[in-house]
Design an enzyme around this catalytic site. Sequence first.
Site, PDB file in Angstrom:
ATOM      1  N   ARG A 108       0.825  -1.229   0.000  1.00 50.22           N
ATOM      2  CA  ARG A 108       0.000   0.000   0.000  1.00 50.22           C
ATOM      3  C   ARG A 108       0.850   1.266   0.000  1.00 50.22           C
ATOM      4  O   ARG A 108       0.483   2.275   0.609  1.00 50.22           O
ATOM      5  CB  ARG A 108      -0.983   0.029   1.179  1.00 50.22           C
ATOM      6  CG  ARG A 108      -2.011  -1.050   1.147  1.00 50.22           C
ATOM      7  CD  ARG A 108      -2.884  -0.994  -0.116  1.00 50.22           C
ATOM      8  NE  ARG A 108      -3.685  -2.194  -0.181  1.00 50.22           N
ATOM      9  CZ  ARG A 108      -3.282  -3.321  -0.770  1.00 50.22           C
ATOM     10  NH1 ARG A 108      -2.122  -3.397  -1.392  1.00 50.22           N
ATOM     11  NH2 ARG A 108      -4.049  -4.375  -0.770  1.00 50.22           N
TER      12      ARG A 108
ATOM     13  N   SER B  56     -11.037  -0.436   2.555  1.00 49.68           N
ATOM     14  CA  SER B  56     -10.391  -0.627   3.864  1.00 49.68           C
ATOM     15  C   SER B  56      -9.940   0.720   4.419  1.00 49.68           C
ATOM     16  O   SER B  56      -9.228   1.457   3.738  1.00 49.68           O
ATOM     17  CB  SER B  56      -9.170  -1.530   3.719  1.00 49.68           C
ATOM     18  OG  SER B  56      -9.568  -2.771   3.197  1.00 49.68           O
TER      19      SER B  56
ATOM     20  N   GLU C  72      -5.447   3.815   5.609  1.00 46.93           N
ATOM     21  CA  GLU C  72      -5.014   3.513   4.232  1.00 46.93           C
ATOM     22  C   GLU C  72      -5.267   4.687   3.286  1.00 46.93           C
ATOM     23  O   GLU C  72      -4.443   4.978   2.428  1.00 46.93           O
ATOM     24  CB  GLU C  72      -5.726   2.256   3.733  1.00 46.93           C
ATOM     25  CG  GLU C  72      -5.296   1.857   2.336  1.00 46.93           C
ATOM     26  CD  GLU C  72      -5.953   0.584   1.856  1.00 46.93           C
ATOM     27  OE1 GLU C  72      -5.883  -0.440   2.558  1.00 46.93           O
ATOM     28  OE2 GLU C  72      -6.549   0.615   0.763  1.00 46.93           O
TER      29      GLU C  72
END
Length: 363
Positions: A176, A253, A355
């Site tokens: 990520r 998320s 995130e």
Amino acid sequence: MSDVYAEPTTGADPTDPATLARYTTLRLGGPAGRLEIATSADEIVRQVREAEAREQAVLLLAGGSNVVIGDQGFPGTVVLIRSRGFRVVAEDGDTITVRVEAGEPWDDLVAATVERGWSGLECLSGIPGSAGATPIQNVGAYGQEVAETIVAVEAYDRTHRTVVRIAAADCAFSYRGSIFKYSDRWVVLSVDFRLTRAPLSGPVRYAELARALGVEVGDRVPLADARATVRRLRAGKGMVLDAQDPDTWSVGSFFTNPVLERAAYELLRERAADLGEPPNWPCPGDTVKVSAAWLIDKAGFGKGYAGPEGVAISTKHTLALANRTGAASTAALITLAREIRDGVHARFGVPLHPEPVLINCAI
Ligand SMILES: Cc1cc2nc3c(=O)[nH]c(=O)nc-3n(C[C@H](O)[C@H](O)[C@H](O)COP(=O)(O)OP(=O)(O)OC[C@H]3O[C@@H](n4cnc5c(N)ncnc54)[C@H](O)[C@@H]3O)c2cc1C
């Protein structure tokens, strides 16, 4: 064509307090100082340069599916990335390189590659947003991530005021993350993906996906089966955008899965001794990735857990925080996110990190 993106209304006042909420999947975000739309790479560069000449801050916004924008909005220029299209730029045997404009809706691209029998993106089906944003956080799901297929990114370098081609090896892709995330320097204009002409997917790596497909991990399946099954699994978790389903009015998320040093993982095991072994995946450098969803759930924040103003954990997925009435403020979402982060830390001693990219707000 995908209906992911809202298009700006001609003559609309960008300083309307609800402006940026129209362009984010959370349906949150305040006014913009100025709103510009860019439909080609040249226009993107021009809009960024013109904003700089006005000495205005710039926010690039494509699908708005990975940003949380504060209730105060963004006082500078928001450039909506709406460039479209892709083309084959190189072929070598069964390997082809596809150049994709930054604003191309990601799932439209994945659908097109699957239709053409190009393998490499099929497990990334159903992810909202734009192709140009995929390198930003090295988008990944169901055992695939874009770092495996990206060969280069064309970007406008705001520091040196020039367009550059960045090889994948220089993008510092990680879980990520990449050089692009949290950086104002780079404006992604197009992305080159190297795909394979093959009727079958790559080896299925994700156990849940293999089970759903009725195959073993490591088997290959027809591309269309991989895509359909991934989309079905995702839809069951509220992870495919659906205007009728408030569980999808989220950024997917909200927290990344924590990657812990071995010693920190052992501490977690001790604190979770009454709960059995925490779900975990060994990572390079003797680190261990743990499930943020599991930590959140076991800390007492189950599916549907509600915060103020109708923000809540999705009823389908513990990691998604949703603006379930469509009427909340960013402040309410942040309040819920802090409560969860602090609760997980108090129970397990593990820090959770968001995130999405937070713009004019912080948790
Ligand atoms: C329901 C749902 C499910 C999701 N599932 C996943 C998943 O499985 N895996 C995953 O990795 N992500 C997932 N996401 C997150 C998100 O879809 C991806 O991160 C997506 O790539 C974001 O694209 P976007 O165009 O919406 O980016 P935006 O939200 O518009 O922007 C995100 C960030 O990238 C920057 N940015 C956007 N375009 C450019 C550009 N051209 N150049 C430079 N910077 C740019 C923005 O300034 C911002 O900082 C999900 C989101 C939702 C809502």
